[in-house]
Design a protein around this motif. Structure first.
Motif, PDB file in Angstrom:
ATOM      1  N   ARG A  68       1.056  37.147  29.425  1.00 36.49           N
ATOM      2  CA  ARG A  68       1.357  38.576  29.465  1.00 36.49           C
ATOM      3  C   ARG A  68       2.399  38.838  30.558  1.00 36.49           C
ATOM      4  O   ARG A  68       2.313  38.307  31.652  1.00 36.49           O
ATOM      5  CB  ARG A  68       0.094  39.404  29.776  1.00 36.49           C
ATOM      6  N   GLY A  69       3.369  39.681  30.254  1.00 36.10           N
ATOM      7  CA  GLY A  69       4.339  40.129  31.249  1.00 36.10           C
ATOM      8  C   GLY A  69       5.178  39.012  31.844  1.00 36.10           C
ATOM      9  O   GLY A  69       5.303  38.903  33.067  1.00 36.10           O
ATOM     10  N   LEU A  70       5.755  38.186  30.987  1.00 33.97           N
ATOM     11  CA  LEU A  70       6.567  37.068  31.464  1.00 33.97           C
ATOM     12  C   LEU A  70       7.794  37.567  32.238  1.00 33.97           C
ATOM     13  O   LEU A  70       8.508  38.464  31.785  1.00 33.97           O
ATOM     14  CB  LEU A  70       7.032  36.224  30.276  1.00 33.97           C
ATOM     15  N   GLU A  71       8.027  36.975  33.407  1.00 32.52           N
ATOM     16  CA  GLU A  71       9.222  37.252  34.198  1.00 32.52           C
ATOM     17  C   GLU A  71       9.908  35.935  34.540  1.00 32.52           C
ATOM     18  O   GLU A  71       9.261  34.990  34.984  1.00 32.52           O
ATOM     19  CB  GLU A  71       8.870  37.993  35.497  1.00 32.52           C
ATOM     20  N   ILE A  72      11.213  35.878  34.321  1.00 31.90           N
ATOM     21  CA  ILE A  72      11.997  34.684  34.625  1.00 31.90           C
ATOM     22  C   ILE A  72      12.735  34.908  35.942  1.00 31.90           C
ATOM     23  O   ILE A  72      13.468  35.894  36.084  1.00 31.90           O
ATOM     24  CB  ILE A  72      12.991  34.374  33.498  1.00 31.90           C
ATOM     25  N   ARG A  73      12.548  34.015  36.898  1.00 34.70           N
ATOM     26  CA  ARG A  73      13.196  34.127  38.204  1.00 34.70           C
ATOM     27  C   ARG A  73      14.612  33.564  38.110  1.00 34.70           C
ATOM     28  O   ARG A  73      14.885  32.440  38.508  1.00 34.70           O
ATOM     29  CB  ARG A  73      12.380  33.366  39.241  1.00 34.70           C
ATOM     30  N   GLU A  74      15.519  34.359  37.575  1.00 37.48           N
ATOM     31  CA  GLU A  74      16.881  33.888  37.339  1.00 37.48           C
ATOM     32  C   GLU A  74      17.668  33.686  38.628  1.00 37.48           C
ATOM     33  O   GLU A  74      18.728  33.047  38.618  1.00 37.48           O
ATOM     34  CB  GLU A  74      17.611  34.861  36.414  1.00 37.48           C
ATOM     35  N   ASP A  75      17.169  34.211  39.736  1.00 40.02           N
ATOM     36  CA  ASP A  75      17.849  34.043  41.020  1.00 40.02           C
ATOM     37  C   ASP A  75      17.452  32.747  41.714  1.00 40.02           C
ATOM     38  O   ASP A  75      17.959  32.435  42.794  1.00 40.02           O
ATOM     39  CB  ASP A  75      17.529  35.226  41.936  1.00 40.02           C
ATOM     40  N   VAL A  76      16.537  31.975  41.101  1.00 35.41           N
ATOM     41  CA  VAL A  76      16.029  30.754  41.718  1.00 35.41           C
ATOM     42  C   VAL A  76      16.117  29.607  40.713  1.00 35.41           C
ATOM     43  O   VAL A  76      15.936  29.810  39.509  1.00 35.41           O
ATOM     44  CB  VAL A  76      14.560  30.929  42.171  1.00 35.41           C
ATOM     45  N   PRO A 123      12.140  29.180  37.632  1.00 39.05           N
ATOM     46  CA  PRO A 123      10.690  29.395  37.673  1.00 39.05           C
ATOM     47  C   PRO A 123      10.318  30.642  36.857  1.00 39.05           C
ATOM     48  O   PRO A 123      11.158  31.520  36.635  1.00 39.05           O
ATOM     49  CB  PRO A 123      10.401  29.607  39.158  1.00 39.05           C
ATOM     50  N   VAL A 124       9.063  30.721  36.429  1.00 37.56           N
ATOM     51  CA  VAL A 124       8.589  31.889  35.689  1.00 37.56           C
ATOM     52  C   VAL A 124       7.282  32.376  36.299  1.00 37.56           C
ATOM     53  O   VAL A 124       6.539  31.603  36.910  1.00 37.56           O
ATOM     54  CB  VAL A 124       8.386  31.581  34.183  1.00 37.56           C
ATOM     55  N   GLU A 125       7.022  33.658  36.118  1.00 37.39           N
ATOM     56  CA  GLU A 125       5.768  34.272  36.555  1.00 37.39           C
ATOM     57  C   GLU A 125       5.161  35.036  35.387  1.00 37.39           C
ATOM     58  O   GLU A 125       5.886  35.589  34.546  1.00 37.39           O
ATOM     59  CB  GLU A 125       6.015  35.219  37.728  1.00 37.39           C
ATOM     60  N   PHE A 126       3.833  35.076  35.338  1.00 37.77           N
ATOM     61  CA  PHE A 126       3.164  35.803  34.265  1.00 37.77           C
ATOM     62  C   PHE A 126       1.686  35.953  34.602  1.00 37.77           C
ATOM     63  O   PHE A 126       1.153  35.276  35.495  1.00 37.77           O
ATOM     64  CB  PHE A 126       3.308  35.069  32.927  1.00 37.77           C
ATOM     65  N   ASP A 127       1.039  36.870  33.898  1.00 34.85           N
ATOM     66  CA  ASP A 127      -0.416  36.979  33.922  1.00 34.85           C
ATOM     67  C   ASP A 127      -0.951  36.190  32.740  1.00 34.85           C
ATOM     68  O   ASP A 127      -0.382  36.230  31.641  1.00 34.85           O
ATOM     69  CB  ASP A 127      -0.856  38.443  33.821  1.00 34.85           C
ATOM     70  N   TYR A 128      -2.058  35.478  32.959  1.00 34.36           N
ATOM     71  CA  TYR A 128      -2.597  34.603  31.913  1.00 34.36           C
ATOM     72  C   TYR A 128      -4.038  34.974  31.601  1.00 34.36           C
ATOM     73  O   TYR A 128      -4.872  35.120  32.512  1.00 34.36           O
ATOM     74  CB  TYR A 128      -2.520  33.141  32.370  1.00 34.36           C
ATOM     75  N   VAL A 129      -4.336  35.141  30.318  1.00 34.90           N
ATOM     76  CA  VAL A 129      -5.663  35.542  29.864  1.00 34.90           C
ATOM     77  C   VAL A 129      -6.556  34.312  29.733  1.00 34.90           C
ATOM     78  O   VAL A 129      -6.224  33.372  29.010  1.00 34.90           O
ATOM     79  CB  VAL A 129      -5.580  36.279  28.509  1.00 34.90           C
ATOM     80  N   ASN A 130      -7.684  34.327  30.408  1.00 35.35           N
ATOM     81  CA  ASN A 130      -8.636  33.214  30.375  1.00 35.35           C
ATOM     82  C   ASN A 130      -9.766  33.551  29.412  1.00 35.35           C
ATOM     83  O   ASN A 130     -10.650  34.356  29.721  1.00 35.35           O
ATOM     84  CB  ASN A 130      -9.194  32.955  31.781  1.00 35.35           C
ATOM     85  N   TYR A 131      -9.748  32.952  28.229  1.00 37.33           N
ATOM     86  CA  TYR A 131     -10.773  33.218  27.215  1.00 37.33           C
ATOM     87  C   TYR A 131     -12.156  32.803  27.686  1.00 37.33           C
ATOM     88  O   TYR A 131     -13.162  33.384  27.282  1.00 37.33           O
ATOM     89  CB  TYR A 131     -10.438  32.483  25.922  1.00 37.33           C
ATOM     90  N   ARG A 132     -12.228  31.776  28.535  1.00 38.85           N
ATOM     91  CA  ARG A 132     -13.528  31.264  28.981  1.00 38.85           C
ATOM     92  C   ARG A 132     -14.139  32.109  30.091  1.00 38.85           C
ATOM     93  O   ARG A 132     -15.254  31.865  30.514  1.00 38.85           O
ATOM     94  CB  ARG A 132     -13.392  29.807  29.441  1.00 38.85           C
ATOM     95  N   ASN A 133     -13.383  33.082  30.589  1.00 42.21           N
ATOM     96  CA  ASN A 133     -13.864  33.923  31.689  1.00 42.21           C
ATOM     97  C   ASN A 133     -13.749  35.397  31.297  1.00 42.21           C
ATOM     98  O   ASN A 133     -13.178  36.205  32.032  1.00 42.21           O
ATOM     99  CB  ASN A 133     -13.065  33.635  32.962  1.00 42.21           C
TER     100      ASN A 133
END
Length: 297
Positions: free
Chosen positions: A180-188, A130-140
């Motif tokens: 932004r700030g991609l993190e890979i959950r390598e433990d899962v 799984p991965v986690e990140f912040d995502y920029v919403n151009y429409r908002n």
């Protein structure tokens, strides 16, 4: 090649001088994380810098006063092209070395924008992390929202890469350039949904907008001879068929969902476009023209 890409990326993203240890640590951490290579020495770093100058004509110098490396001249977008080239080289090597990779990476290779997240995402998909990140919403107003998703596919469209991932039970599309700030959950690890084919998802769509609630329709378009040559050489969609090709112009048929992405594509060659059918698409295009005329009259 991979080390040279990392060196150029590090020096291009900083306006200041990059200390030797910082550059070496950056290269070693990335080649270890992404490719599993052993760390390199300062002597190898110097050889790579010399190879960059020889192969690509980009001079990297060391300022003894500032104790840091810098790119000596302003090369404009030349180094951007170098990085795009090496990114595609890296991606194609990965696909060639693992036949399974081609089932979840769909590349058009039309000079997509470079992204530092591309190769890490390839690895996350391949290893089922799984991965986690912040995502920029151009429409908002460019607000950022945090996501934790299960990455399944990467798709290239209109020179941009997109991640297709499950957010809960829903597959969503994310522009990689907005991550932004991609993190890979390598433990899962997660169990991949093997019942979905990314190629089939977009068979009836243009670009990355696939809304099953929009019906698949038969479309007929006309262009003059000049625009027709471009449309023939670069078909709008895989369903494109030529109905008539004369000195006066080109008439084609398509079968797909009429989405905003598709309408924007039609407008890009609106100089001679005539929508023959369906009528609602003809009226939609006309409405866009009328509103544009009001704004620019």
């Amino acid at each position: 090649m991979r080390r040279m890409l990392l060196i150029l990326t590090k020096l291009r993203q900083r306006e200041r001088f990059v200390p030797r240890r910082e550059l070496l640590d950056y290269v070693n951490s990335r080649i270890g994380e992404r490719y599993g290579y052993r760390g390199i020495t300062g002597r190898t770093l110097e050889r790579d810098i010399a190879d960059i100058a020889e192969l690509f004509g980009i001079s990297i110098s060391f300022n003894r006063t500032r104790q840091g490396y810098f790119i000596r001249e302003n090369y404009g977008d030349y180094d951007e092209r170098i990085c795009e080239l090496m990114m595609n080289f890296d991606l194609l090597n990965a696909i060639d070395s693992d036949q399974n990779l081609s089932s979840f990476v769909l590349a058009e290779h039309h000079r997509p924008l470079y992204s530092e997240w591309l190769i890490p995402l390839v690895k996350a998909i391949h290893a089922l992390h799984p991965v986690e990140f912040d995502y920029v919403n151009y429409r908002n107003d460019c607000a950022e929202k945090h996501f934790s998703v299960l990455p399944h596919f990467l798709k290239e469209s209109n020179q941009r890469w997109y991640l297709l991932a499950y957010d809960g039970a829903t597959m969503k599309t994310f522009g990689i350039d907005r991550i932004r700030g991609l993190e890979i959950r390598e433990d899962v690890t997660f169990e991949r949904n093997t019942n979905v084919s990314v190629a089939d998802l977009f068979n009836d769509s243009y670009g990355l907008w696939n809304d099953p609630s929009i019906p698949v329709e038969d479309i007929e378009l006309k262009y003059d001879a000049l625009d027709g040559r471009f449309v023939k050489s670069a078909p709008i969609h895989r369903s494109q068929r030529i109905l008539a090709d004369t000195p006066d112009g080109l008439r084609i048929s398509l079968r797909l969902r009429i989405t905003n992405d598709f309408v924007m594509e039609l407008l890009s060659r609106s100089r001679s476009l005539e929508v023959v059918k369906p009528q609602h698409l003809r009226e939609r295009i006309r409405h866009v023209y009328e509103e544009a005329l009001k704004r620019n009259s």
